[in-house]
Enzyme design. Structure first.
Site, PDB file in Angstrom:
ATOM      1  N   HIS A 107      -2.451  -1.428  -4.208  1.00  0.00           N
ATOM      2  CA  HIS A 107      -3.910  -1.459  -4.328  1.00  0.00           C
ATOM      3  C   HIS A 107      -4.437  -0.035  -4.272  1.00  0.00           C
ATOM      4  O   HIS A 107      -3.675   0.911  -4.081  1.00  0.00           O
ATOM      5  CB  HIS A 107      -4.552  -2.341  -3.247  1.00  0.00           C
ATOM      6  CG  HIS A 107      -4.382  -1.850  -1.843  1.00  0.00           C
ATOM      7  ND1 HIS A 107      -4.836  -2.532  -0.741  1.00  0.00           N
ATOM      8  CD2 HIS A 107      -3.794  -0.724  -1.332  1.00  0.00           C
ATOM      9  CE1 HIS A 107      -4.547  -1.878   0.360  1.00  0.00           C
ATOM     10  NE2 HIS A 107      -3.924  -0.782   0.030  1.00  0.00           N
TER      11      HIS A 107
ATOM     12  N   SER B 260       0.832  -1.194   0.000  1.00  0.00           N
ATOM     13  CA  SER B 260       0.000   0.000   0.000  1.00  0.00           C
ATOM     14  C   SER B 260       0.876   1.257   0.000  1.00  0.00           C
ATOM     15  O   SER B 260       1.694   1.438  -0.893  1.00  0.00           O
ATOM     16  CB  SER B 260      -0.956  -0.053   1.196  1.00  0.00           C
ATOM     17  OG  SER B 260      -1.927   0.956   1.151  1.00  0.00           O
TER      18      SER B 260
END
Length: 204
Positions: free
Chosen positions: A127, A102
């Site tokens: 993501h 992330s």
């Protein structure tokens, strides 16, 4: 960075003025190594930012080595690190050990081009940004937050596309769901420049 002091080793150094004790992270800071370990929070980001600014003041022409082992976290906290990496004069070399997921992966990709590394068994995950905690309130407030989240998503995708040398469409597709990569796959994707088997394999 927050550590349990009982678990942090102390290094004793001898000098002409006697002995001096450093915790291991302060000693490594002298070698211009900065750690991001654990979630990206306001607290951890402030510590990283302070260390980057300090090292720039010590020597604005010498590289800084940013070691990342993080599952990600706050976007705003991560962006404060990102902006500081770009603001300061020294090149910031990034290295993933363990994981960079992330926001951790975003910061890994943001290192100086040619100086972004990962150890061979690292895992990298990209993501789309998430809403932390439950989002409640009036429908109009939820709509405002949804629009803000979409703006953040677009900005992160554009920046990561630039760092990876990819089209924006690639990032929009590849961050739609959790996308896990090995170190070699992250290199192929453009998130890093080299997988380091050992220190001897480092090419700068």
């Amino acid at each position: 960075m927050s550590f349990d002091n009982h678990l942090v080793p102390t290094v004793i150094e001898q000098s002409g003025r006697g002995e001096r004790a450093f915790d291991i992270y302060s000693r490594l800071l002298k070698e211009r190594i900065v750690f991001l370990v654990g979630p990206v929070t306001d607290e951890s980001a402030n510590l990283v930012v302070a260390q980057l600014l300090f090292l720039e003041s010590e020597n604005p022409d010498k590289d800084i080595f940013f070691y990342i082992n993080s599952p990600g976290g706050s976007v705003t906290a991560g962006m404060s690190i990102y902006d500081t990496m770009n603001f300061i004069k020294p090149d910031v070399s990034t290295l993933c050990l363990g994981q960079a997921a992330s926001m951790g992966a975003f910061l890994l990709s943001a290192g100086e081009k040619g100086k972004r590394f990962a150890l061979p068994n690292s895992r990298i995950m990209i993501h789309q940004p998430l809403i932390s905690g439950g989002l409640g309130g009036q429908a109009s407030d939820i709509e405002i937050h949804a629009r803000e989240l979409l703006k953040i998503k677009e900005k992160l995708n554009r920046l990561m596309a630039k760092h990876c040398g990819r089209d924006l469409a690639d990032l929009e597709r590849d961050t739609d769901r959790d996308n896990f990569m090995s170190a070699e796959e992250a290199k192929e994707y453009g998130l890093i420049d080299q997988v380091l088997e050992n220190r001897a394999s480092l090419r700068l």
